[in-house]
Scaffold this motif. Structure first.
Motif, PDB file in Angstrom:
ATOM      1  N   ARG A 259       0.705  -1.145  -0.027  1.00  0.00           N
ATOM      2  CA  ARG A 259       0.142  -0.003  -0.040  1.00  0.00           C
ATOM      3  C   ARG A 259       0.931   1.282   0.127  1.00  0.00           C
ATOM      4  N   PRO A 260       0.628   2.195  -0.963  1.00  0.00           N
ATOM      5  CA  PRO A 260       1.665   3.233  -1.165  1.00  0.00           C
ATOM      6  C   PRO A 260       1.119   4.211   0.066  1.00  0.00           C
ATOM      7  N   THR A 261       1.996   5.053   0.788  1.00  0.00           N
ATOM      8  CA  THR A 261       1.575   5.929   1.781  1.00  0.00           C
ATOM      9  C   THR A 261       2.106   7.375   1.590  1.00  0.00           C
ATOM     10  N   LEU A 262       3.160   7.761   2.355  1.00  0.00           N
ATOM     11  CA  LEU A 262       3.550   9.189   2.161  1.00  0.00           C
ATOM     12  C   LEU A 262       5.199   8.955   1.703  1.00  0.00           C
ATOM     13  N   PRO A 263       5.501  10.288   0.962  1.00  0.00           N
ATOM     14  CA  PRO A 263       6.719  10.436   0.489  1.00  0.00           C
ATOM     15  C   PRO A 263       7.712  10.474   1.497  1.00  0.00           C
ATOM     16  N   LEU A 264       8.990  10.237   1.193  1.00  0.00           N
ATOM     17  CA  LEU A 264      10.240  10.395   2.112  1.00  0.00           C
ATOM     18  C   LEU A 264      11.365  10.999   1.513  1.00  0.00           C
TER      19      LEU A 264
END
Length: 887
Positions: A259-264
Motif C-alpha cells: 500500500r503506498p503511503t507518504l513520500p520520504l
C-alpha cells in the motif's frame, strides 16, 4: 484447430473460415481484448468447440459492444457450468442469442465490468489480471482475478491489461512433481518463445520470490507500448550481483503487494551500519539488526492516519525504493529524522518515491503445526498435553454449531480462533451475542463452514489454536538495553467475552520459534521481561536484543528481522523443559556468472528452480524420519541442513543434495498418502490424528441434522418499524435492482474460484475441489481479495443512499436502509427474469451491514412491535442506542 506444436493455442485464422469478411468491415480488429480473453477461457477449458467461435458468434459479440459482450460471455460460462459438457457451434450460437436478447430486455442483468480504483493506502488498488496455467501439453486461461496492487502495477497502471500471471503446473493442475523431458521442453519453449493467446503474444517479464515458490511469474504482451527493457530498467540497478537467482530476487522487490503511503525525502532518513554480534562463535559475527530499521513516533502516526488504522502500530513491514524490511517505532531518533535504515535493508538502487507498507504489527492468533509439535514433544512436552489442547479446541469448534453452548463458540470467534476472515469472525460473534438466531439459514451456513474448515485443518495439519500465544513480527530493540536471552512481549489479546482488546504484558519463560521448524534448535526458550521505559510503547511484536553472540532470530530456522513472523507461547504446559544448541548453517557458495547477467540467465534459472525445487520432498522425508525415530536423530539433523540448502536454492542457484539412503517409501497413516505404502504411527501426531478422526464423522452428521432446522423466514425483529408503506415500497424496488447486480457479481466470483457456497466465499472458509484449481489460482487469499472488493463496492453503494448530514439522521437512515437490504435478501428468493443458471436463493447481501442490523434489533426490543407514527420519534429512540464498534 491449433497451431502446430502449440496445444490449445487457438489460431482464429483456422477457426473462422470467413474472417476476411470481418476484416473488410473492420469489425474483427475492433473486437476488444477483454472479449477475446473470455473467449480464450471458454476455448482453453474445452467448454466451447473451436468451431463455435465463427463469424456469427463474433458478430453477435461485436454488435452488443464490449461491456455487454464480456457480461454475455460470463453468463455463457455460468450456463455451461449449469448444463455441463461442451457446447457445439449451434448450441453456443443459440445460447448466446438468448443471453444477449435477455440482457437487452432486462438491464438489471447487466453489471458493468470492474474498473481498477485509483491506488491509495486506505484503499489499495486491485487490478483485474488474467491468469494462465501451463501444463506439459496445454494451457488454461482463467480469470481475470483481483490482484492486490504492487509498485509495478501502480506505476504502469495504464498498461495493466497487458500483464498476465503464468503458472506452470502438472496435468492435474497441481504443483509440478516431475521433471521429465516433455515438461522441460515445454517450460523452456514457453519461457523463450512466449504464449499466444487470442492473437496476442505474451513474453516472460519477471517474478517475485513468493511467485517463484509457486512456479509463477509475470508475462507482458509483446504488442504493448510498454517494453520489457523499460520495466526492467525501472525496477532498479543490481548489476553488481553476479548470481542470477539473487539478482532476480532483488529486482522482484517491486512485485510485492503493498500500500503506498507518504513520500520520504533524502534529508528525512539516514542509512547506518548494522549492529554486530560479539564474534565469539562459529559463523560470527552476525548482524543483530538484520533487516530492521527505526521510525519516529511522529512519522509512524502519520502513516497510521494514511492507512486509517484505529490502533497505533509499533512496526511496519515496508518497501522503499531498494530498501526492504521492518521499521520499529523508536524514541531515540534525533529531531526531524523520520526513518533510520540499516545497510542490511538495502538490496539495490531503485527510485525512492514513498514508503510502501506490506503489513503492520497487530495481534495475530497462533496455531500449532506438525513440525513444531514433533520438536516440542522431543524436547519434553508430553503427548497428553497436546491431546488435551486438541480436545479443548475441538470442543470449541463443536460449540459453534451447538445451540446449547453459545458461550464457548463466542469465545472462539472473539478470540480469533478459527482462521476464517477476521472481520466476519468479530461481526458474527457480535450478532450472536446480541441474540440473533444462529439457526438463520445464512448465519448457520457460515458457522458450519467455519467449524468444518477448522476441523479439517486439525485433521490434516494438527492445527490447534494456542490460547496463550501469538504470532508476531520480530523486531530489534531500538534502545539496545535487552540482554542476550531476553525479549519483550506485550500483546493486545482479544477479550473472549466482548472481543475488545486488552493489553497483556508477558513475563517469565516463553517459547519462541518460526516456520519451518525442522531442527530441535529452532525452538528457543527465552525470558520475557517487563519492558524498559524506552521500549514500553512497543506492542504486538516480539522485541529481540541487539546484544549477544548471535541474534535469536538467526537461531530459529535462520530467520531475520525483515518481516519474519515468530510464534510466541507463554502457555507453561507447552514450553519445552530442555533445549538444543541452534544449528550453525553455512550456505553453499552461489552460482556466479562471470559475464553480465541477461534475461536468458533469469529465464533459465526460473526453469531450473521449478524443476529442481525439492523443499516439499525433503520436508516430507524429514517428517517420516522424525515420526519413526526422533527429530533428535542424526538423519533428521542431516535433512534439516539439506532443507536449508533447498530454501537457499532461490538465491544461491544450487539445489539441495538428497542422499539416496535417506529416501523413504512408506509414510505414517496420518499423512494420508493414499497412493503410497503406509504404516500405523503411535507417535504424538498419530494419536492426535486418531482422536480428531473419531470426532470428524459424527461432526458432519451433526451438521446435516442442524441444516434440517435452518430458518429461512424473515426475522421480524430486524424490520425497521414506523416506515410509511409507499416509501418502503419505493425503497424495496430500488434495492431489488442493487441485489440482482450484487448476486450476479457474487455468482461470477463463485464460478471463478469454483466455490459451491456463497457462505464459504463470504467468510473465507473454503471447501474446494483441489483437483480443479492450483494453489496459485485457488487460495483463500486471492478469493478473499476479490470478495472484499465486492463487499466494499456494495458498502460504498449503500452509503450513496445515506443523504443526511447530522449524526442522528445518518444513524437512522443507515438502520432503515440496512433493514431494507435484509428484507429484500430474504424475500427476493427467485432469480430475476431472464437470469442464466444463477444459484438461488442468495442471502449474503443481507449481512453486508451487520452493525446497523444490531441497532435495528436493539430498537425493536425497546419500542416493541407497535407502529411508530413519525420518523422523528424513531430517531429519538435510535439516538439512545450506542453504535456498535466491531473489532
Amino acid at each position: 484447430r491449433t497451431k502446430e506444436g502449440r496445444n490449445h493455442s487457438f489460431e482464429i485464422d483456422r477457426v473462422v473460415p470467413d474472417k476476411n469478411e470481418f476484416v473488410v468491415d473492420n469489425r474483427w480488429e475492433s473486437l476488444p481484448f477483454a472479449v477475446g480473453w473470455k473467449i480464450s477461457v471458454l476455448l482453453s477449458h474445452c467448454w466451447l468447440a473451436p468451431t463455435a467461435v465463427n463469424y456469427q458468434f463474433l458478430k453477435k459479440l461485436h454488435d452488443v459492444g464490449k461491456d455487454y459482450a464480456v457480461r454475455a460471455l460470463e453468463y455463457l460460462e455460468e450456463h455451461i457450468f449449469h448444463v455441463g459438457g461442451k457446447l457445439s457451434a449451434h448450441e453456443a450460437s443459440a445460447a448466446l442469442t438468448v443471453i444477449t436478447t435477455r440482457l437487452a430486455q432486462n438491464p438489471t442483468l447487466f453489471v458493468p465490468p470492474v474498473i481498477a480504483e485509483k491506488p491509495s493506502a486506505m484503499r489499495p488498488a486491485c487490478f483485474w489480471i488474467g491468469h494462465v496455467e501451463v501444463t506439459p501439453t496445454k494451457y488454461y486461461c482463467r480469470g481475470p482475478f483481483a490482484e492486490v496492487s504492487n509498485r509495478m502495477l501502480r506505476t504502469f497502471a495504464e498498461h495493466a491489461q497487458d500483464f498476465i500471471r503464468v503458472t506452470f503446473v502438472s496435468e492435474d493442475s497441481q504443483p509440478i512433481r516431475t521433471n521429465d523431458k516433455l515438461l522441460v521442453d515445454r517450460m523452456f519453449g514457453v519461457m523463450n518463445r512466449g504464449l499466444d493467446i487470442f492473437g496476442r503474444t505474451y513474453n516472460f517479464l519477471h517474478y517475485s520470490q513468493s511467485q517463484l515458490r509457486s512456479s509463477s511469474c509475470w508475462f507482458l504482451a509483446k504488442d504493448s507500448k510498454l517494453k520489457p527493457s523499460e520495466v526492467l530498467e525501472w525496477m532498479g540497478d543490481a548489476s553488481n550481483i553476479r548470481c542470477p537467482g539473487k539478482l532476480a530476487a532483488r529486482l522482484g522487490l517491486c512485485l510485492s503487494a503493498t500500500r503506498p503511503t507518504l513520500p520520504l525525502a533524502p534529508h528525512e532518513f539516514t542509512v547506518e551500519d548494522d549492529i554486530m554480534s560479539d564474534p565469539i562463535i562459529e559463523g560470527g559475527p552476525y548482524e543483530m539488526t538484520d533487516g530492521c530499521g527505526e521510525i519516529s513516533h511522529e512519522f509512524a502516526d502519520q502513516l497510521r492516519d494514511v492507512l486509517q488504522e484505529s490502533r497505533f502500530p509499533s512496526a511496519f513491514q515496508i518497501r522503499f525504493g531498494g530498501f526492504k524490511g521492518m521499521l520499529v517505532v523508536s524514541k531515540n531518533l534525533p529531531p526531524h529524522q523520520k526513518v533510520l535504515f540499516r545497510k542490511s535493508m538495502k538490496k539495490l538502487e531503485a527510485p525512492q518515491l514513498s514508503i510502501e507498507v506490506c503489513e503492520i504489527s497487530r495481534f495475530r492468533p497462533v496455531f500449532t503445526n506438525r513440525q513444531i509439535i514433533l520438536v516440542q514433544n522431543a524436547l519434553g512436552v508430553k503427548k497428553e498435553v497436546f491431546l488435551r489442547k486438541q480436545k479443548a479446541y475441538l470442543d470449541q469448534l463443536l460449540a459453534l454449531v451447538n445451540e446449547d453452548d453459545r458461550a464457548a463458540g463466542l469465545q472462539l470467534l472473539y478470540g480469533g480462533g478459527t482462521g476464517a476472515d477476521r472481520e466476519w469472525e468479530v461481526q458474527l460473534a457480535n450478532l450472536i451475542s446480541h441474540g440473533f438466531d444462529r439457526n438463520d439459514i445464512f448465519l448457520q451456513s457460515t458457522l458450519h463452514d467455519i467449524a468444518r474448515w477448522s476441523m479439517t485443518q486439525v485433521k490434516k495439519k494438527s492445527r490447534i489454536r494456542v490460547d496463550e500465544g501469538a504470532l508476531l513480527f520480530g523486531v530489534c530493540d531500538p534502545s539496545h538495553t535487552l540482554k542476550y536471552g531476553q525479549v519483550v512481549v506485550q500483546v493486545n489479546v482479544p477479550n473472549k467475552l466482548t472481543g475488545q482488546s486488552e493489553l497483556k504484558t508477558i513475563e517469565g519463560r516463553v517459547m519462541v520459534t518460526k516456520n519451518p521448524c525442522m531442527h530441535p534448535g529452532d525452538i528457543r526458550v527465552l525470558t520475557a521481561i517487563k519492558p524498559p521505559a524506552d521500549i514500553a510503547h512497543l506492542q504486538d511484536v516480539v522485541v529481540f536484543p541487539t546484544r549477544g553472540q548471535r541474534p535469536h532470530s538467526s537461531e530459529m530456522a535462520l530467520g531475520d528481522l525483515d518481516g519474519d513472523f515468530y510464534s510466541v507461547y507463554w502457555d507453561r504446559e507447552m514450553i519445552p523443559s530442555t533445549t538444543v544448541t541452534p544449528i550453525i548453517y553455512t550456505a553453499p557458495e552461489a552460482e556466479i556468472v562471470e559475464d553480465e547477467i541477461t534475461m536468458e540467465h533469469i529465464r533459465r534459472f526460473f526453469v531450473f528452480y521449478v524443476l529442481g525445487n525439492n523443499v516439499g520432498q525433503i520436508s516430507n522425508t524429514h517428517a517420516v524420519w522424525a515420526d519413526k525415530d526422533s527429530v533428535l536423530s542424526e538423519n533428521c539433523e542431516q535433512l534439516a541442513k539439506y532443507f536449508n540448502d533447498a530454501i537457499n536454492f532461490a538465491k544461491t542457484g544450487k539445489t539441495a543434495r538428497f542422499p539416496e539412503e535417506l529416501r523413504v517409501d512408506e509414510f505414517p497413516h496420518y499423512m494420508e498418502k493414499r497412493d503410497k505404502k503406509s504404516y500405523r504411527s503411535d507417535s504424538v501426531l498419530g494419536a492426535l490424528y486418531d482422536h480428531v478422526l473419531s470426532i470428524y464423522a459424527n461432526f458432519d452428521m451433526k451438521l446435516s441434522v442442524n441444516r434440517d432446522y435452518a430458518r429461512t423466514s424473515i426475522d421480524q425483529s430486524l424490520i425497521m418499524p414506523g416506515i410509511a408503506k409507499h416509501e418502503k415500497a419505493e425503497w424495496l424496488e430500488k434495492i431489488k435492482q442493487i441485489k440482482n447486480q450484487y448476486d450476479q457479481e457474487l455468482v461470477s466470483l463463485m464460478n471463478q474460484f469454483r466455490v459451491t457456497s456463497e457462505s464459504q466465499l463470504f467468510c473465507g472458509a473454503f471447501q474446494t475441489n483441489v483437483q480443479t484449481m492450483t494453489r496459485e489460482t485457488m487460495n483463500s487469499e486471492r478469493a478473499m481479495v476479490s470478495m472484499n472488493q465486492l463487499k466494499r463496492k456494495y458498502r460504498d453503494r449503500f452509503k450513496q443512499d445515506i443523504t443526511a448530514m447530522d449524526e442522528e439522521q445518518i444513524n437512522f437512515q443507515s438502520m432503515r436502509n440496512a433493514s431494507f437490504w435484509y428484507e429484500v435478501a430474504y424475500t427476493l428468493v427467485e432469480p430475476p427474469e431472464g437470469a442464466i443458471a444463477p444459484r438461488y436463493p442468495l442471502r449474503s447481501f443481507a449481512w453486508l451491514h451487520p452493525e446497523h442490523l444490531i441497532r435495528v434489533k436493539q430498537l425493536n426490543s425497546k419500542v416493541g412491535r407497535e407502529a411508530m407514527p413519525v420518523d422523528d420519534e424513531l430517531i429519538a429512540v435510535a439516538k439512545e442506542e450506542p453504535m456498535m464498534v466491531l473489532g
